[in-house]
Each structure stands twice: as structure tokens, then as C-alpha cells.
Enzyme design. Sequence first.
Site, mmCIF file in Angstrom:
data_model
loop_
_atom_site.group_PDB
_atom_site.id
_atom_site.type_symbol
_atom_site.label_atom_id
_atom_site.label_comp_id
_atom_site.label_asym_id
_atom_site.label_seq_id
_atom_site.Cartn_x
_atom_site.Cartn_y
_atom_site.Cartn_z
ATOM 1 N N VAL A 62 0.845 -1.198 0.000
ATOM 2 C CA VAL A 62 0.000 0.000 0.000
ATOM 3 C C VAL A 62 0.881 1.249 0.000
ATOM 4 O O VAL A 62 1.892 1.296 0.696
ATOM 5 C CB VAL A 62 -0.881 0.035 1.268
ATOM 6 C CG1 VAL A 62 -1.753 1.287 1.315
ATOM 7 C CG2 VAL A 62 -1.734 -1.210 1.377
ATOM 8 N N CYS A 63 0.460 2.270 -0.761
ATOM 9 C CA CYS A 63 1.096 3.592 -0.686
ATOM 10 C C CYS A 63 0.013 4.640 -0.939
ATOM 11 O O CYS A 63 -1.169 4.364 -0.800
ATOM 12 C CB CYS A 63 2.266 3.728 -1.663
ATOM 13 S SG CYS A 63 1.798 3.839 -3.394
ATOM 14 N N ARG A 64 0.404 5.835 -1.314
ATOM 15 C CA ARG A 64 -0.563 6.906 -1.525
ATOM 16 C C ARG A 64 -1.408 6.675 -2.780
ATOM 17 O O ARG A 64 -2.619 6.777 -2.759
ATOM 18 C CB ARG A 64 0.171 8.252 -1.617
ATOM 19 C CG ARG A 64 -0.745 9.439 -1.773
ATOM 20 C CD ARG A 64 0.060 10.753 -1.790
ATOM 21 N NE ARG A 64 -0.667 11.773 -2.504
ATOM 22 C CZ ARG A 64 -0.654 11.961 -3.815
ATOM 23 N NH1 ARG A 64 0.085 11.185 -4.578
ATOM 24 N NH2 ARG A 64 -1.352 12.906 -4.382
ATOM 25 N N MET A 90 -3.989 4.794 -1.036
ATOM 26 C CA MET A 90 -4.804 5.432 0.000
ATOM 27 C C MET A 90 -5.679 6.547 -0.565
ATOM 28 O O MET A 90 -6.678 6.914 0.051
ATOM 29 C CB MET A 90 -3.919 5.964 1.129
ATOM 30 C CG MET A 90 -3.232 4.880 1.941
ATOM 31 S SD MET A 90 -4.363 3.683 2.711
ATOM 32 C CE MET A 90 -5.057 4.692 4.025
#
Length: 98
Positions: A62-64, A90
Site C-alpha cells: 500500500v502507498c498513496r 490510500m
Amino acid sequence: MKEIYTFEVEALLKEKTAINLIDVREADEVQAGKIPNAMHIPLGLVEYKMHDLDKSKEYIMVCRSGARSSKAAMLLESHGFKVVNMAGGMLEWNGQTE
């Protein structure tokens, strides 16, 4: 590289399915909120922390937005890990955060 959508991750969490999330954003981004129980390993440290991970488990990265997690997923995949990238990151997450 396999991908999973945010709504699919949210459904897995609601079903209480055991999943392994790794958030590769920077500390200040994570302070603004991360997916509950996600492990935080900033992208720059993934290479150094991979020895702490279990190759028998699958990890959702997961990242931005999905770009950094894609890089982390490719790195781990090249070392024999089972990984899935959370597309949209996200920015598209509508579930709970902590």
C-alpha cells in the site's frame, strides 16, 4: 505483478480474513492515517527489512497512489516473495484508518 482494488481489501478486512498489509509511505503520511494493522515499512527501507518478512505469506503493498507500492512489490517479487499491489492506494481508500 498482481493487483487488488481498495474495495476488495476493505471486503477482506470486513470478513476478518487474515491479510498482511505493508504500507510503504513515509512516516508523516502514515501519521495522517493508515489501514488498521498494516505494517509500516517506508519504501527506502523495504530492501533492508525484507529479511523480517515470511516468504510463505502473501503481502498486500500500500502507498498513496499505487506507484511506490508497485516498486516495493516488484522488489519483493524479485526476491521470491508473494505480493499484490493495492491499485489506487490510500487516495482511493474509503475504509477505516487508524
